[in-house]
Motif scaffolding. Structure first.
Motif, PDB file in Angstrom:
ATOM      1  N   TYR A   6      27.636  30.743  41.819  1.00  0.00           N
ATOM      2  CA  TYR A   6      28.838  31.387  41.290  1.00  0.00           C
ATOM      3  C   TYR A   6      29.239  32.493  42.284  1.00  0.00           C
ATOM      4  CZ  TYR A   6      31.793  34.036  38.007  1.00  0.00           C
ATOM      5  OH  TYR A   6      32.835  34.698  37.407  1.00  0.00           O
ATOM      6  N   GLY A   8      31.784  35.224  44.375  1.00  0.00           N
ATOM      7  CA  GLY A   8      32.919  36.110  44.106  1.00  0.00           C
ATOM      8  C   GLY A   8      32.721  37.454  44.771  1.00  0.00           C
ATOM      9  N   SER A   9      33.662  38.355  44.516  1.00  0.00           N
ATOM     10  CA  SER A   9      33.559  39.703  45.081  1.00  0.00           C
ATOM     11  C   SER A   9      32.781  40.626  44.148  1.00  0.00           C
ATOM     12  CB  SER A   9      34.937  40.314  45.311  1.00  0.00           C
ATOM     13  OG  SER A   9      35.817  39.393  45.867  1.00  0.00           O
ATOM     14  N   PHE A  10      33.009  40.467  42.870  1.00  0.00           N
ATOM     15  CA  PHE A  10      32.282  41.240  41.846  1.00  0.00           C
ATOM     16  C   PHE A  10      32.332  42.737  42.142  1.00  0.00           C
ATOM     17  CE2 PHE A  10      30.235  37.040  42.227  1.00  0.00           C
ATOM     18  CZ  PHE A  10      30.496  36.546  40.953  1.00  0.00           C
ATOM     19  N   HIS A  17      33.222  37.959  34.158  1.00  0.00           N
ATOM     20  CA  HIS A  17      32.225  37.337  35.044  1.00  0.00           C
ATOM     21  C   HIS A  17      30.950  37.030  34.248  1.00  0.00           C
ATOM     22  CE1 HIS A  17      34.198  39.884  38.439  1.00  0.00           C
ATOM     23  NE2 HIS A  17      34.620  38.632  38.593  1.00  0.00           N
ATOM     24  N   LYS A  41      39.198  42.689  51.777  1.00  0.00           N
ATOM     25  CA  LYS A  41      39.392  43.620  50.662  1.00  0.00           C
ATOM     26  C   LYS A  41      38.814  44.994  50.995  1.00  0.00           C
ATOM     27  CE  LYS A  41      39.461  40.202  46.917  1.00  0.00           C
ATOM     28  NZ  LYS A  41      38.780  39.712  45.701  1.00  0.00           N
ATOM     29  N   LYS A  87      33.547  28.034  39.318  1.00  0.00           N
ATOM     30  CA  LYS A  87      34.670  28.965  39.428  1.00  0.00           C
ATOM     31  C   LYS A  87      35.236  29.196  38.033  1.00  0.00           C
ATOM     32  CE  LYS A  87      34.944  29.793  43.814  1.00  0.00           C
ATOM     33  NZ  LYS A  87      36.070  30.143  44.662  1.00  0.00           N
ATOM     34  N   GLY A  88      35.435  30.453  37.713  1.00  0.00           N
ATOM     35  CA  GLY A  88      36.060  30.772  36.433  1.00  0.00           C
ATOM     36  C   GLY A  88      37.566  30.733  36.593  1.00  0.00           C
ATOM     37  N   LEU A  89      38.251  30.132  35.635  1.00  0.00           N
ATOM     38  CA  LEU A  89      39.720  30.103  35.693  1.00  0.00           C
ATOM     39  C   LEU A  89      40.295  30.902  34.534  1.00  0.00           C
ATOM     40  CD1 LEU A  89      40.883  26.453  36.514  1.00  0.00           C
ATOM     41  CD2 LEU A  89      40.613  28.388  38.065  1.00  0.00           C
ATOM     42  N   ARG A  90      41.085  31.903  34.889  1.00  0.00           N
ATOM     43  CA  ARG A  90      41.696  32.732  33.842  1.00  0.00           C
ATOM     44  C   ARG A  90      43.041  32.186  33.394  1.00  0.00           C
ATOM     45  NH1 ARG A  90      40.429  37.887  37.389  1.00  0.00           N
ATOM     46  NH2 ARG A  90      40.596  36.208  38.873  1.00  0.00           N
ATOM     47  N   ASP A  94      45.389  31.191  38.722  1.00  0.00           N
ATOM     48  CA  ASP A  94      44.155  31.099  39.519  1.00  0.00           C
ATOM     49  C   ASP A  94      44.016  29.718  40.147  1.00  0.00           C
ATOM     50  OD1 ASP A  94      43.086  33.603  39.061  1.00  0.00           O
ATOM     51  OD2 ASP A  94      41.841  33.001  37.374  1.00  0.00           O
ATOM     52  N   GLU A  98      42.284  28.313  43.859  1.00  0.00           N
ATOM     53  CA  GLU A  98      40.927  27.781  43.664  1.00  0.00           C
ATOM     54  C   GLU A  98      40.860  26.290  43.992  1.00  0.00           C
ATOM     55  OE1 GLU A  98      38.477  29.504  43.503  1.00  0.00           O
ATOM     56  OE2 GLU A  98      39.051  31.421  42.630  1.00  0.00           O
ATOM     57  N   SER A 119      38.045  30.516  31.376  1.00  0.00           N
ATOM     58  CA  SER A 119      37.672  31.835  30.892  1.00  0.00           C
ATOM     59  C   SER A 119      37.666  31.848  29.372  1.00  0.00           C
ATOM     60  CB  SER A 119      38.723  32.810  31.404  1.00  0.00           C
ATOM     61  OG  SER A 119      38.629  34.025  30.756  1.00  0.00           O
ATOM     62  N   TYR A 123      38.769  37.248  27.613  1.00  0.00           N
ATOM     63  CA  TYR A 123      38.726  37.900  28.929  1.00  0.00           C
ATOM     64  C   TYR A 123      39.760  37.395  29.922  1.00  0.00           C
ATOM     65  CZ  TYR A 123      34.222  39.264  27.012  1.00  0.00           C
ATOM     66  OH  TYR A 123      33.243  39.772  26.198  1.00  0.00           O
ATOM     67  N   LEU A 126      41.271  39.945  32.196  1.00  0.00           N
ATOM     68  CA  LEU A 126      40.366  40.865  32.883  1.00  0.00           C
ATOM     69  C   LEU A 126      40.112  40.513  34.341  1.00  0.00           C
ATOM     70  CD1 LEU A 126      38.705  43.340  32.180  1.00  0.00           C
ATOM     71  CD2 LEU A 126      36.891  41.837  31.328  1.00  0.00           C
ATOM     72  N   SER A 127      40.206  41.512  35.212  1.00  0.00           N
ATOM     73  CA  SER A 127      39.847  41.331  36.619  1.00  0.00           C
ATOM     74  C   SER A 127      39.174  42.616  37.090  1.00  0.00           C
ATOM     75  CB  SER A 127      41.095  41.072  37.468  1.00  0.00           C
ATOM     76  OG  SER A 127      41.889  42.235  37.502  1.00  0.00           O
TER      77      SER A 127
HETATM   78  P1  ADP Z   1      38.306  39.293  40.568  1.00  0.00           P
HETATM   79  O1  ADP Z   1      39.482  38.371  40.593  1.00  0.00           O
HETATM   80  O2  ADP Z   1      38.067  39.905  39.242  1.00  0.00           O
HETATM   81  O3  ADP Z   1      38.237  40.262  41.724  1.00  0.00           O
HETATM   82  P2  ADP Z   1      36.134  37.788  41.835  1.00  0.00           P
HETATM   83  O4  ADP Z   1      36.713  37.592  43.173  1.00  0.00           O
HETATM   84  O5  ADP Z   1      34.898  38.599  41.751  1.00  0.00           O
HETATM   85  O6  ADP Z   1      37.094  38.347  40.715  1.00  0.00           O
HETATM   86  O7  ADP Z   1      35.941  36.366  41.137  1.00  0.00           O
HETATM   87  C1  ADP Z   1      34.772  35.632  41.055  1.00  0.00           C
HETATM   88  C2  ADP Z   1      34.986  34.446  40.158  1.00  0.00           C
HETATM   89  O8  ADP Z   1      35.102  34.884  38.813  1.00  0.00           O
HETATM   90  C3  ADP Z   1      36.241  33.615  40.413  1.00  0.00           C
HETATM   91  O9  ADP Z   1      35.909  32.268  40.123  1.00  0.00           O
HETATM   92  C4  ADP Z   1      37.209  34.163  39.382  1.00  0.00           C
HETATM   93  O10 ADP Z   1      38.209  33.216  39.064  1.00  0.00           O
HETATM   94  C5  ADP Z   1      36.280  34.390  38.224  1.00  0.00           C
HETATM   95  N1  ADP Z   1      36.723  35.386  37.255  1.00  0.00           N
HETATM   96  C6  ADP Z   1      37.117  36.643  37.498  1.00  0.00           C
HETATM   97  N2  ADP Z   1      37.448  37.283  36.358  1.00  0.00           N
HETATM   98  C7  ADP Z   1      37.262  36.388  35.349  1.00  0.00           C
HETATM   99  C8  ADP Z   1      37.461  36.415  33.934  1.00  0.00           C
HETATM  100  N3  ADP Z   1      37.930  37.512  33.330  1.00  0.00           N
HETATM  101  N4  ADP Z   1      37.145  35.309  33.226  1.00  0.00           N
HETATM  102  C9  ADP Z   1      36.693  34.209  33.864  1.00  0.00           C
HETATM  103  N5  ADP Z   1      36.508  34.100  35.177  1.00  0.00           N
HETATM  104  C10 ADP Z   1      36.780  35.173  35.926  1.00  0.00           C
END
Ligand code: ADP
Length: 163
Positions: A6, A8-10, A17, A41, A87-90, A94, A98, A119, A123, A126-127
């Protein structure tokens, strides 16, 4: 042994997440959360801090590990024996990006599959960016980030002069 990565930038990890991590950990033998070094970033937390915040949050999941990487994701996956990217899809917004990344990764290594996990409706808004913005204005972060890291986010925003 199925290992999912999984990536991401986190910056920082959010409850969105964490929801994806929890659900992935219920499906795969092992989930590797990978903090990707992204030079594009301007982060609030450095890579080591982000890894530590995630580690603290996922302590309760025995099959979740955290690491960081500046390598190409497919290279890291080869080394770890992982075949699946989560990959999470909001929202539909997104999807375009993706989908493109998923196709590129498959081009780089056709043994790798990307799985999109919708997602939780709680949430979708949420980002990490929204979290940082809320923290700047002193909003209550309890509905945005895991409890374990709220103080860290507040302290960091203050120490960076973002507040
Ligand atoms: P952000 O967009 O919050 O900066 P990241 O780059 O850390 O997020 O994203 C990492 C992964 O988590 C990606 O697949 C992103 O689509 C997914 N993600 C981010 N926020 C959420 C959320 N609120 N619900 C589900 N998936 C998420």
């Amino acid at each position: 042994m199925s290992i999912a990565v999984y990536p991401g930038s986190f910056d920082p990890i959010t409850l969105g997440h964490l929801n994806i991590i929890r659900r992935s950990a219920a499906v795969f033998n092992e989930v590797l959360v990978c903090v990707m070094v992204n030079s594009g970033k301007n982060p609030l937390f450095n890579i080591e801090e982000r890894v530590e915040l995630i580690e603290r949050t996922v302590e309760r999941f025995p099959n979740v590990r955290v690491e960081c990487s500046s390598k190409l994701l497919v290279e890291l996956m080869k080394e770890r024996g992982a075949k699946v990217i989560i990959k999470g899809l909001r929202a539909v917004s997104d999807f375009d990006r993706e989908f493109q990344i998923a196709l590129i990764n498959r081009k780089l290594d056709d043994g790798i599959e990307t799985l999109f996990m919708p997602s939780s409706e709680k949430y979708t808004y949420l980002s990490s960016t929204a979290v940082k913005e809320m923290a700047r204005y002193g909003a209550d972060l309890r509905t945005f980030v895991p409890m374990e890291i709220i103080d860290d986010v507040i302290r960091k925003v203050e120490s960076e002069g973002w507040r």
